[in-house]
Design a protein around this motif. Structure first.
Motif, PDB file in Angstrom:
ATOM      1  N   ASN A  46       0.841  -1.194   0.000  1.00  0.00           N
ATOM      2  CA  ASN A  46       0.000   0.000   0.000  1.00  0.00           C
ATOM      3  C   ASN A  46       0.879   1.249   0.000  1.00  0.00           C
ATOM      4  O   ASN A  46       1.669   1.456   0.921  1.00  0.00           O
ATOM      5  N   ASN A  72      -0.074 -13.657  -2.441  1.00  0.00           N
ATOM      6  CA  ASN A  72      -1.189 -12.752  -2.148  1.00  0.00           C
ATOM      7  C   ASN A  72      -0.961 -11.938  -0.880  1.00  0.00           C
ATOM      8  O   ASN A  72      -1.899 -11.529  -0.207  1.00  0.00           O
ATOM      9  N   GLU A  74      -0.210  -8.794   1.327  1.00  0.00           N
ATOM     10  CA  GLU A  74      -0.347  -7.335   1.289  1.00  0.00           C
ATOM     11  C   GLU A  74       0.763  -6.656   2.097  1.00  0.00           C
ATOM     12  O   GLU A  74       1.227  -5.582   1.737  1.00  0.00           O
ATOM     13  N   GLN A  86      -5.476 -10.504   2.024  1.00  0.00           N
ATOM     14  CA  GLN A  86      -6.864 -10.074   1.810  1.00  0.00           C
ATOM     15  C   GLN A  86      -7.833 -11.113   2.346  1.00  0.00           C
ATOM     16  O   GLN A  86      -7.587 -12.310   2.262  1.00  0.00           O
ATOM     17  N   LYS A  89     -13.334 -10.859  -0.917  1.00  0.00           N
ATOM     18  CA  LYS A  89     -13.572  -9.668  -1.732  1.00  0.00           C
ATOM     19  C   LYS A  89     -14.093  -8.489  -0.922  1.00  0.00           C
ATOM     20  O   LYS A  89     -14.479  -7.473  -1.480  1.00  0.00           O
ATOM     21  N   ARG A  91     -14.449  -5.158   1.271  1.00  0.00           N
ATOM     22  CA  ARG A  91     -13.784  -3.851   1.249  1.00  0.00           C
ATOM     23  C   ARG A  91     -14.227  -3.047   2.460  1.00  0.00           C
ATOM     24  O   ARG A  91     -15.350  -3.205   2.949  1.00  0.00           O
ATOM     25  N   ASP A  92     -13.344  -2.153   2.923  1.00  0.00           N
ATOM     26  CA  ASP A  92     -13.733  -1.270   4.004  1.00  0.00           C
ATOM     27  C   ASP A  92     -14.456  -0.051   3.432  1.00  0.00           C
ATOM     28  O   ASP A  92     -14.654   0.062   2.224  1.00  0.00           O
ATOM     29  N   ASN A  96     -10.611   0.117   0.472  1.00  0.00           N
ATOM     30  CA  ASN A  96      -9.419  -0.718   0.598  1.00  0.00           C
ATOM     31  C   ASN A  96      -9.816  -2.148   0.943  1.00  0.00           C
ATOM     32  O   ASN A  96     -10.827  -2.371   1.611  1.00  0.00           O
ATOM     33  N   PRO A  97      -9.039  -3.131   0.511  1.00  0.00           N
ATOM     34  CA  PRO A  97      -9.399  -4.519   0.834  1.00  0.00           C
ATOM     35  C   PRO A  97      -9.279  -4.799   2.333  1.00  0.00           C
ATOM     36  O   PRO A  97      -8.370  -4.294   3.001  1.00  0.00           O
ATOM     37  N   MET A  98     -10.206  -5.578   2.856  1.00  0.00           N
ATOM     38  CA  MET A  98     -10.137  -6.017   4.244  1.00  0.00           C
ATOM     39  C   MET A  98      -9.042  -7.063   4.333  1.00  0.00           C
ATOM     40  O   MET A  98      -8.909  -7.913   3.461  1.00  0.00           O
ATOM     41  N   THR A  99      -8.233  -6.997   5.375  1.00  0.00           N
ATOM     42  CA  THR A  99      -7.117  -7.919   5.512  1.00  0.00           C
ATOM     43  C   THR A  99      -7.157  -8.615   6.861  1.00  0.00           C
ATOM     44  O   THR A  99      -7.776  -8.129   7.811  1.00  0.00           O
TER      45      THR A  99
END
Length: 117
Positions: A46, A72, A74, A86, A89, A91-92, A96-99
């Motif tokens: 990021n 994969n 982050e 991640q 699928k 998203r916050d 941004n992708p939830m991790t």
């Protein structure tokens, strides 16, 4: 060729100083001589993260987590022993992708050889 010193600040108050080559009088960028053969201890893809390192990502960093190659990831920390991946699928609210953070044995390495200077 002109050089200047730039200070990089990391989390927990740590800092490092490294030489940066100036080009065309505008800012600087990492020089091939400043890169080592070991990737950073903590790295994030990021660009807004303080642990983002563009030149290291351009060179390519591979991650082996619990003796399994992962593509994969982050964010990772070798010294703390975790990776962030991640969570589907989801998203916050900022897009941004939830991790999720997974703990285990982390080994980071560069995918290619050190560039010739």
């Amino acid at each position: 060729m002109q050089w200047r010193w730039q200070e990089a600040k990391f989390g927990h108050g740590a800092a490092a100083v490294y030489p940066v080559r100036l080009e065309d009088g505008r800012g600087g960028h990492y020089d091939a001589l400043t890169m080592s053969d070991t990737p950073p201890d903590h790295l994030a893809i990021n660009p807004t993260s303080p642990f983002h390192d563009g030149p290291a990502l351009e060179r390519g960093v591979g991650i082996r987590f619990n003796d399994v190659e992962r593509d994969n990831v982050e964010e990772y920390s070798v010294s703390e022993g975790w990776i962030r991946v991640q969570a589907g699928k989801a998203r916050d609210r900022r897009g941004n992708p939830m991790t999720i953070k997974i703990k285990g044995t982390v080994v980071a390495y560069y995918l290619d050889q050190k560039p010739d200077a």
